[in-house]
Motif scaffolding. Structure first.
Motif, PDB file in Angstrom:
ATOM      1  N   LEU A 248       2.226 -43.949   6.095  1.00 50.44           N
ATOM      2  CA  LEU A 248       2.200 -44.207   7.229  1.00 50.44           C
ATOM      3  C   LEU A 248       3.328 -43.545   7.926  1.00 50.44           C
ATOM      4  O   LEU A 248       3.150 -42.990   9.149  1.00 50.44           O
ATOM      5  CB  LEU A 248       2.544 -45.798   7.670  1.00 50.44           C
ATOM      6  N   ALA A 249       4.488 -43.541   7.506  1.00 54.04           N
ATOM      7  CA  ALA A 249       5.438 -42.835   7.864  1.00 54.04           C
ATOM      8  C   ALA A 249       5.271 -41.341   7.913  1.00 54.04           C
ATOM      9  O   ALA A 249       5.522 -40.498   9.073  1.00 54.04           O
ATOM     10  CB  ALA A 249       6.967 -42.876   7.112  1.00 54.04           C
ATOM     11  N   TYR A 250       4.727 -40.824   7.007  1.00 57.61           N
ATOM     12  CA  TYR A 250       4.190 -39.271   7.145  1.00 57.61           C
ATOM     13  C   TYR A 250       3.178 -38.997   8.348  1.00 57.61           C
ATOM     14  O   TYR A 250       3.391 -38.202   8.941  1.00 57.61           O
ATOM     15  CB  TYR A 250       3.745 -38.692   5.778  1.00 57.61           C
ATOM     16  N   ALA A 251       2.192 -39.801   8.515  1.00 52.53           N
ATOM     17  CA  ALA A 251       1.399 -39.785   9.492  1.00 52.53           C
ATOM     18  C   ALA A 251       1.952 -39.913  10.628  1.00 52.53           C
ATOM     19  O   ALA A 251       1.713 -39.190  11.823  1.00 52.53           O
ATOM     20  CB  ALA A 251       0.199 -40.780   9.677  1.00 52.53           C
ATOM     21  N   ALA A 252       3.087 -40.597  11.074  1.00 53.44           N
ATOM     22  CA  ALA A 252       3.902 -40.785  12.255  1.00 53.44           C
ATOM     23  C   ALA A 252       4.512 -39.477  12.517  1.00 53.44           C
ATOM     24  O   ALA A 252       4.918 -38.807  13.583  1.00 53.44           O
ATOM     25  CB  ALA A 252       4.790 -42.137  12.191  1.00 53.44           C
ATOM     26  N   TYR A 253       5.017 -38.899  11.454  1.00 58.46           N
ATOM     27  CA  TYR A 253       5.956 -37.453  11.467  1.00 58.46           C
ATOM     28  C   TYR A 253       4.967 -36.483  12.059  1.00 58.46           C
ATOM     29  O   TYR A 253       5.333 -35.741  12.683  1.00 58.46           O
ATOM     30  CB  TYR A 253       6.501 -37.269   9.984  1.00 58.46           C
ATOM     31  N   LEU A 254       3.788 -36.364  11.590  1.00 62.77           N
ATOM     32  CA  LEU A 254       2.885 -35.451  11.999  1.00 62.77           C
ATOM     33  C   LEU A 254       2.559 -35.550  13.427  1.00 62.77           C
ATOM     34  O   LEU A 254       2.614 -34.456  14.123  1.00 62.77           O
ATOM     35  CB  LEU A 254       1.420 -35.351  11.127  1.00 62.77           C
ATOM     36  N   VAL A 255       2.268 -36.741  13.902  1.00 65.69           N
ATOM     37  CA  VAL A 255       2.133 -36.924  15.416  1.00 65.69           C
ATOM     38  C   VAL A 255       3.390 -36.639  16.044  1.00 65.69           C
ATOM     39  O   VAL A 255       3.424 -35.760  17.325  1.00 65.69           O
ATOM     40  CB  VAL A 255       1.647 -38.349  15.726  1.00 65.69           C
TER      41      VAL A 255
END
Length: 453
Positions: A248-255
């Motif tokens: 979830l943190a990596y997905a937020a980082y991509l956004v």
């Protein structure tokens, strides 16, 4: 006289009628000849159209053949490293004919090396059609495809410890060896100045790496302090929960990187702080293959790497026994060096072109992606497969990762690089490699944790 006059008048009248008939006949002949000419012209045009339409498929096929030949020549025959490609089929042949796992493993490694490099080349060509941020993300993604494919095959075979060590080795290799070589080579090309890169990228990636260390640290501490509420289950449950949080943190980082704060990730060269010569060099560069050719070659290279990875994983344990080399050394050092060939080549090339932001995105971005996406992804995939892969990488490996992240974050805090910093990172990697060569992995290497009933 009257008779002669009548004859003359009659002759004139007859001649006039003849002239009228001849003029009518002439007009008819002219109309007939015009119609014939029109029909001939139409038939000629139709014949030309038929011949042109029949020649179009031939010309189209010839253009397709020339395009395919040019693409193969550019991708396959333009690099001397591709001379190692025949070792891939040779590894499969040796596996079929003999049972010598050492040779199969060695030949598979040699066969994967040019494929990993060409995977990076195709990704670089595709990056021309995207932006620098997306290009760095593509380089990190397909650069890590080799490690992820090997990890999935090893996980399928129940070799959980190999998966953990190979992913750990990929992080260490990218942060120390790849980034160190990029700093070192870039510093040698530009010895009179320090190369600069974006601090924002370095700070955010360092924070994500520290978060990944935290995710790996707590399951190990929970295991070694014997403070689990449910023995043998709390550690695995914590690992799976932490993996979901890290994804979830990596997905937020991509956004955050691609949408919200993308201006923070514009390379320094595009902000105008570097010299104009570099900008002119950027303008002169052009892709060598088209976008769809890049995508097709990415698919071909990924599929071929997948095939060789299956043979590589099967022969790993036998190669460790035949060579007398610890499987932890093979997993942490040898596999990542081969798998990171794409990042290694790309990071050095961009650093020598004074594009250090892209080099940083490839090396540190790849480490971030493996730690925040690759490892949690394998935990979730193992969960689906019924394999009890967790985030407990053992005390020695977790401590090595923690110290490495601290050292690299210290080197990145100034936002500049030189050849001495690169040399220090390379020497640190040699210390890590020597440590794993003499380290004996007390856990069950290559064996799966059977699900508890």
């Amino acid at each position: 006289m009257d008779y002669k006059l009548q004859v003359r008048v009659q002759s004139h009248l007859e001649m006039g009628s003849l002239d009228d008939r001849s003029m009518g006949d002439l007009d008819d002949e002219c109309l007939y000849s015009a119609e014939m000419d029109a029909q001939k012209t139409q038939s000629t045009d139709s014949n030309e159209q038929v011949s042109l339409s029949s020649s179009l498929p031939v010309a189209g096929n010839k253009m397709i053949r020339n395009g395919v030949y040019k693409s193969i020549k550019t991708v396959v025959f333009s690099n001397k490293l591709n001379l190692l490609m025949p070792f891939g089929p040779l590894a499969i042949l040796v596996h079929k004919m003999t049972a010598h796992n050492g040779w199969v493993f060695f030949l598979s490694l040699l066969g994967i090396t040019p494929l990993a490099e060409r995977l990076g080349y195709a990704t670089e060509q595709l990056a021309f059609y995207t932006g620098p941020t997306v290009g760095g993300l593509l380089n990190a993604t397909f650069g890590n495809a080799t490690e992820l494919i090997i990890s999935i095959y090893a996980l399928k075979s129940g070799m959980i410890r190999v998966v953990q060590l190979s992913l750990l080795g990929s992080i260490l290799s990218n942060m120390l060896l790849v980034l160190g070589c990029a700093f070192f080579c870039g510093g040698l090309v530009y010895p009179g100045k320090e190369q600069a890169f974006s601090k924002a990228t370095a700070v955010v990636n360092s924070g994500l790496l520290l978060m990944a260390v935290m995710g790996l640290l707590f399951p190990a501490v929970l295991y070694y302090t014997h403070t689990e509420r449910h023995a043998g289950k709390s550690e695995l449950a914590l690992s799976r929960f932490s993996s979901c949080i890290m994804l979830l943190a990596y997905a937020a980082y991509l956004v955050f990187q691609l949408k919200s704060q993308k201006d923070l990730y514009v390379p320094i060269g595009e902000e105008g702080s570097q010299n104009e010569q570099n900008a002119n060099d950027d303008d002169d560069e052009a892709p060598e293959i088209s976008k769809w050719e890049s995508i097709i070659w990415l698919a071909i290279m990924t599929a071929w790497i997948s095939i060789l990875s299956d043979y590589l994983v099967d022969a790993m344990q036998g190669a460790s026994e035949a060579w007398g080399v610890p499987i932890s050394f093979i997993s942490v050092i040898l596999l990542p060096i081969i798998g990171n060939a794409a990042e290694h080549a790309s990071a050095i090339m961009f650093a020598m072109k004074n594009k250090l932001d892209i080099s940083l995105g490839v090396a540190i971005g790849s480490s971030t992606q493996i730690s925040m996406f690759g490892i949690p992804f394998c935990v979730v995939i193992g969960w689906m497969m019924g394999q009890e892969m967790d985030l407990n990488f053992q005390l020695f490996e977790t401590a090595t990762l923690f110290i490495t992240v601290i050292v690299v974050a210290f080197f990145l805090q100034e936002g500049t690089s030189n050849y001495f910093k690169g040399l220090m990172l390379i020497l640190c990697y040699l210390i890590v490699a020597a440590s794993f060569f003499v380290h004996e992995d007390t856990s069950s290497s290559g064996e799966s944790k059977q699900p508890k009933t």
